[in-house]
Design an enzyme around this catalytic site. Structure first.
Site, PDB file in Angstrom:
ATOM      1  N   LEU A  78     128.011  29.680  -3.276  1.00 23.58           N
ATOM      2  CA  LEU A  78     129.453  29.595  -3.472  1.00 23.58           C
ATOM      3  C   LEU A  78     129.899  30.330  -4.705  1.00 23.58           C
ATOM      4  CD1 LEU A  78     129.811  25.572  -3.463  1.00 23.58           C
ATOM      5  CD2 LEU A  78     130.603  26.925  -1.624  1.00 23.58           C
ATOM      6  N   SER A  79     131.012  31.161  -4.652  1.00 22.31           N
ATOM      7  CA  SER A  79     131.207  32.141  -5.560  1.00 22.31           C
ATOM      8  C   SER A  79     132.416  32.067  -6.488  1.00 22.31           C
ATOM      9  CB  SER A  79     131.377  33.599  -4.943  1.00 22.31           C
ATOM     10  OG  SER A  79     132.452  33.565  -4.001  1.00 22.31           O
TER      11      SER A  79
END
Length: 207
Positions: free
Chosen positions: A3-4
């Site tokens: 997840l960024s």
């Protein structure tokens, strides 16, 4: 699992990816290594941070050392969870995994890239997906960069960049300047005066 961004970290991405991994493992008779999963949370794949200093880099090291055995499966939601780098770097990363004896599965479409595959269709499809992922990230990066450049230009002209500001001022209705909030300004002035007179932080906050 990767997840960024802030919204992704606060959202449903982690639960969704883990749920899909469990379902795939169960459906295909695989033992999911939940106690040793690799998570890159808040790490971008656009510039390869997940490889250089993230958990994906540790996974690659584990493959090379034999800690992750040949024939194992790497489950990812999609190839853009692995990388969003430019195509040659993305291809090199992808090939290093499957040539290391690891089967890659993209859970979003249920596609399996077998370890050591030479299937032309698989390789072409992976290239198309990774090229699109890089293009999307590049466009997003350019748009964000342009937006901040515009804000900096406006700030140099003393035009407010955003509505966010110290609590004792507010953005004017015409958005051309910040206006003081009189009652809050008085509180701030009082804090400075009390501090200058020798009052401590606790005394000031409880006064």
């Amino acid at each position: 699992m990767r997840l960024s961004t802030g919204p992704q970290l606060k959202g449903d991405g982690k639960r969704r990816q883990l749920k899909a991994s469990r379902e795939y493992a169960e459906a295909n008779g695989l033992e999911l290594a939940e106690d040793a999963q690799y998570e890159d949370l808040g790490v971008s794949a656009f510039k390869g941070a997940n490889v250089r200093g993230g958990k994906l880099g540790l996974f690659l090291e584990a493959v090379q050392s034999g800690a992750v055995k040949p024939g194992s499966f790497l489950l990812v939601e999609s190839l853009d969870r692995l990388t969003r780098q430019e195509l040659l770097k993305a291809q090199s990363l992808f090939l290093s995994i499957i040539q290391g004896g690891i089967n890659v599965v993209t859970l979003a479409d249920g596609r399996l890239y077998p370890a050591g595959t030479n299937d032309l269709g698989d390789l072409i499809y992976s290239l198309v997906v990774m090229a699109r992922a890089h293009e999307e990230s590049q466009i997003k990066s350019q748009r964000i960069g342009a937006a901040w450049k515009n804000k900096r230009t406006r700030a140099a002209s003393q035009i407010p960049m955003t509505k966010w500001c110290p609590a004792w001022v507010k953005l004017a209705e015409d958005r051309t300047c910040y206006e003081p909030i009189p009652e809050r300004v008085e509180i701030v002035r009082g804090i400075f005066e009390d501090a200058a007179s020798g009052m401590g932080v606790y005394s000031i906050t409880t006064a």
